[in-house]
Design a protein around this motif. Structure first.
Motif, short mmCIF file in Angstrom:
data_model
loop_
_atom_site.label_atom_id
_atom_site.label_comp_id
_atom_site.label_asym_id
_atom_site.label_seq_id
_atom_site.Cartn_x
_atom_site.Cartn_y
_atom_site.Cartn_z
N HIS A 71 0.81 -1.23 0.00
CA HIS A 71 0.00 0.00 0.00
C HIS A 71 0.84 1.27 0.00
O HIS A 71 0.29 2.37 0.05
N GLY A 72 2.16 1.12 -0.04
CA GLY A 72 3.02 2.29 -0.17
C GLY A 72 3.07 3.19 1.04
O GLY A 72 3.44 4.36 0.92
N VAL A 73 2.70 2.70 2.20
CA VAL A 73 2.77 3.52 3.41
C VAL A 73 4.24 3.79 3.74
O VAL A 73 5.07 2.88 3.72
N ARG A 74 4.57 5.05 4.04
CA ARG A 74 5.97 5.41 4.26
C ARG A 74 6.26 5.91 5.67
O ARG A 74 7.42 6.14 6.00
N HIS A 75 5.27 6.07 6.49
CA HIS A 75 5.50 6.54 7.87
C HIS A 75 4.65 5.69 8.82
O HIS A 75 3.42 5.68 8.73
N LEU A 76 5.33 4.98 9.70
CA LEU A 76 4.66 4.08 10.62
C LEU A 76 5.12 4.33 12.05
O LEU A 76 6.31 4.51 12.31
N LEU A 77 4.16 4.33 12.97
CA LEU A 77 4.45 4.39 14.40
C LEU A 77 3.94 3.08 15.01
O LEU A 77 2.74 2.86 15.11
N LEU A 78 4.87 2.19 15.37
CA LEU A 78 4.52 0.87 15.92
C LEU A 78 4.73 0.89 17.42
O LEU A 78 5.80 1.24 17.91
N THR A 79 3.69 0.55 18.16
CA THR A 79 3.80 0.61 19.62
C THR A 79 3.43 -0.72 20.26
O THR A 79 2.62 -1.49 19.75
N SER A 80 4.06 -0.97 21.39
CA SER A 80 3.71 -2.08 22.27
C SER A 80 4.24 -1.71 23.64
O SER A 80 4.96 -0.71 23.79
N ARG A 81 3.90 -2.49 24.63
CA ARG A 81 4.36 -2.13 25.97
C ARG A 81 5.88 -2.19 26.09
O ARG A 81 6.50 -1.43 26.83
N ARG A 82 6.51 -3.10 25.35
CA ARG A 82 7.98 -3.21 25.39
C ARG A 82 8.67 -2.39 24.32
O ARG A 82 9.87 -2.13 24.40
N GLY A 83 7.95 -2.03 23.29
CA GLY A 83 8.51 -1.18 22.24
C GLY A 83 9.76 -1.76 21.62
O GLY A 83 9.76 -2.91 21.16
N GLU A 136 14.63 -5.82 14.12
CA GLU A 136 14.72 -6.47 12.82
C GLU A 136 13.64 -5.97 11.86
O GLU A 136 13.92 -5.68 10.69
N ILE A 137 12.38 -5.85 12.37
CA ILE A 137 11.32 -5.39 11.47
C ILE A 137 11.51 -3.91 11.12
O ILE A 137 11.25 -3.48 10.00
N ARG A 138 12.03 -3.12 12.07
CA ARG A 138 12.29 -1.70 11.78
C ARG A 138 13.33 -1.56 10.68
O ARG A 138 13.16 -0.80 9.73
N ALA A 139 14.40 -2.35 10.81
CA ALA A 139 15.47 -2.28 9.81
C ALA A 139 14.98 -2.77 8.45
O ALA A 139 15.32 -2.20 7.40
N GLU A 140 14.19 -3.83 8.46
CA GLU A 140 13.67 -4.37 7.19
C GLU A 140 12.81 -3.35 6.47
O GLU A 140 12.95 -3.13 5.26
N LEU A 141 11.90 -2.70 7.22
CA LEU A 141 11.00 -1.73 6.60
C LEU A 141 11.74 -0.47 6.18
O LEU A 141 11.41 0.15 5.16
#
Length: 422
Positions: free
Chosen positions: A10-22, A30-35
């Motif tokens: 979908h071509g999304v270029r800005h993501l804020l991913l949250t969890s309690r441990r972050g 790994e997923i941050r680097a991949e994206l």
């Protein structure tokens, strides 16, 4: 999976991913680097969304040049257990990440111009699922929240997913027997590719609640079909499924009535063991030790509820959801079934007949003459039973005739005499 799909498809270029441990969550870096390698700007942040202040602080960090345009809520906690075992603390632990976090997201973004507000709900809230009352309630709240947002003119969609094939923090502890149990109930685990296709399909559909839950109707037809799904199952197969739900208690009772006490015990133990083997996913020829504890055999509260349902259908009895904890081995449970079926003591068949007679007497209306004759006959049967059936058939016939000819006054006088009330 979802973040990768949003970036690659979908071509999304800005993501804020949250969890309690972050950033400390396994695989986060790994997923941050991949994206990032795919051209996306990804921020991984630690935030407990159920804490309103924490979430408000995090949302304040969203840069004005890249405003928040969409929210996806995927949190969840399972706490398997029977309904009677629920406590306030256990309920709160399940509701907090789903209900409290979703409410915070709704209220804190209400004045934000969003394109999407997507809630990952669950099939348990639509159909119910043994051992997951709290989780079902939490999911149903999300479904209602999506409708509430639509009524306010805001975007809102809840997707009531069934089980995913890929294990997660919620489903990682599921044993193969648990997955097999769900397959027997007609649930088809969703593969990653299929899940993303269903997600994209949902984007083009109207309505606040959608249910991406692949089902095997043929499998469901062999079981008790939930009322909500009966229109999906062909009528002929539905009848077969409902026959299973109704149980074959009378047939079982008839088979037991012609057996000795030892044979009855063996039949009931085999019934329990076969059911336990089935819910545990064992083969038909795999032996279940009658004296081994259900928990030792690998059963859980969920498989225990399934065993309860199977035995209830086969015996016609009402059995507790805590059955495997109350009656801890197949032999102990079989003994309980024996007692509930009225097979303890001598003459189980005649006791069953007496139960039927009693039910008939108290659900029927009789005129005065018929009631009088019934009282006389029952009194005669009681006296014969107390005397050990010592009368001869000829004497019985004479007694019956004299009782039929007796007046009410004579009958009461005889009763008073027998009870020593003269």
């Amino acid at each position: 999976m979802l973040a990768r799909h949003l970036v690659t498809e979908h071509g999304v270029r800005h993501l804020l991913l949250t969890s309690r441990r972050g950033p400390d969550a396994p695989g986060a870096e790994e997923i941050r680097a991949e994206l990032a390698g795919l051209g996306a700007d990804v921020t991984v942040a630690a935030c407990d969304a159920a804490d309103r202040d924490q979430l408000a602080t995090l949302l304040a960090t969203v840069p004005a040049e890249h405003p928040l345009r969409g929210v996806v809520h995927l949190a969840g906690v399972l706490d398997d257990g029977v309904l009677t075992g629920l406590t306030e603390d256990r309920l709160a632990a399940v509701l907090r990440p789903k209900v409290a976090a979703a409410v915070n997201l709704h209220e804190l973004t209400r004045d934000t111009e969003l394109d999407a507000f997507l809630l990952f709900s669950g099939f348990a809230g639509i159909l119910g699922n043994g051992g997951q009352a709290a989780y079902a309630a939490a999911n149903t709240f999300l479904d209602a929240l999506a409708q509430h947002r639509r009524a306010l003119g805001l975007p809102g969609t809840a997707l009531a997913w069934s089980l995913w094939e890929q294990r997660s923090g919620m489903t990682g502890a599921l044993a193969e027997a648990d997955v097999a149990r769900l397959r027997r109930e007609g649930i088809v685990p969703i593969g990653t590719a299929t899940g993303m296709e269903l997600l994209d399909a949902a984007a083009g559909l109207a309505g606040p609640l959608l249910v991406p839950a692949p089902l095997t109707l043929r499998t469901m037809a062999g079981r008790a079909v939930p009322p909500l799904l009966r229109d999906l199952v062909p009528a002929g197969r539905r009848a077969a499924g409902n026959a299973v739900a109704a149980g074959d208690g009378p047939g079982l009772a008839e088979r037991l009535a012609g057996l000795s006490a030892g044979e009855q015990d063996n039949l009931l133990v085999n019934l329990v063991c076969r059911g336990a083997a089935a819910v545990l996913g064992h083969g038909a020829d795999e032996h279940i030790d009658r004296n081994r504890g259900f928990l030792e055999l690998g059963m859980t509260s969920l498989t225990g509820v399934e065993l309860r349902n199977r035995l209830a259908a086969e015996t016609g009895l009402r059995l507790p959801t805590s059955m495997i904890f109350d009656f801890t081995t197949p032999s102990v449970l079989a003994a309980h079934l024996r007692g509930e079926l009225g097979l303890d003591g001598d003459g189980p068949a005649i006791l069953a007949d007496l139960d039927h007679l009693e039910a008939t007497l108290f659900t029927s209306e009789f005129d005065r003459e018929t009631r009088a004759r019934l009282l006389k006959r029952l009194a005669a049967l009681q006296w014969r039973l107390e005397d050990g059936f010592t009368e001869t058939p000829e004497a019985d016939a004479e007694d019956t005739g004299s009782l039929d000819a007796a007046t009410d006054a004579e009958m009461f006088a005889l009763i008073n005499s027998e009870l020593g009330l003269d």
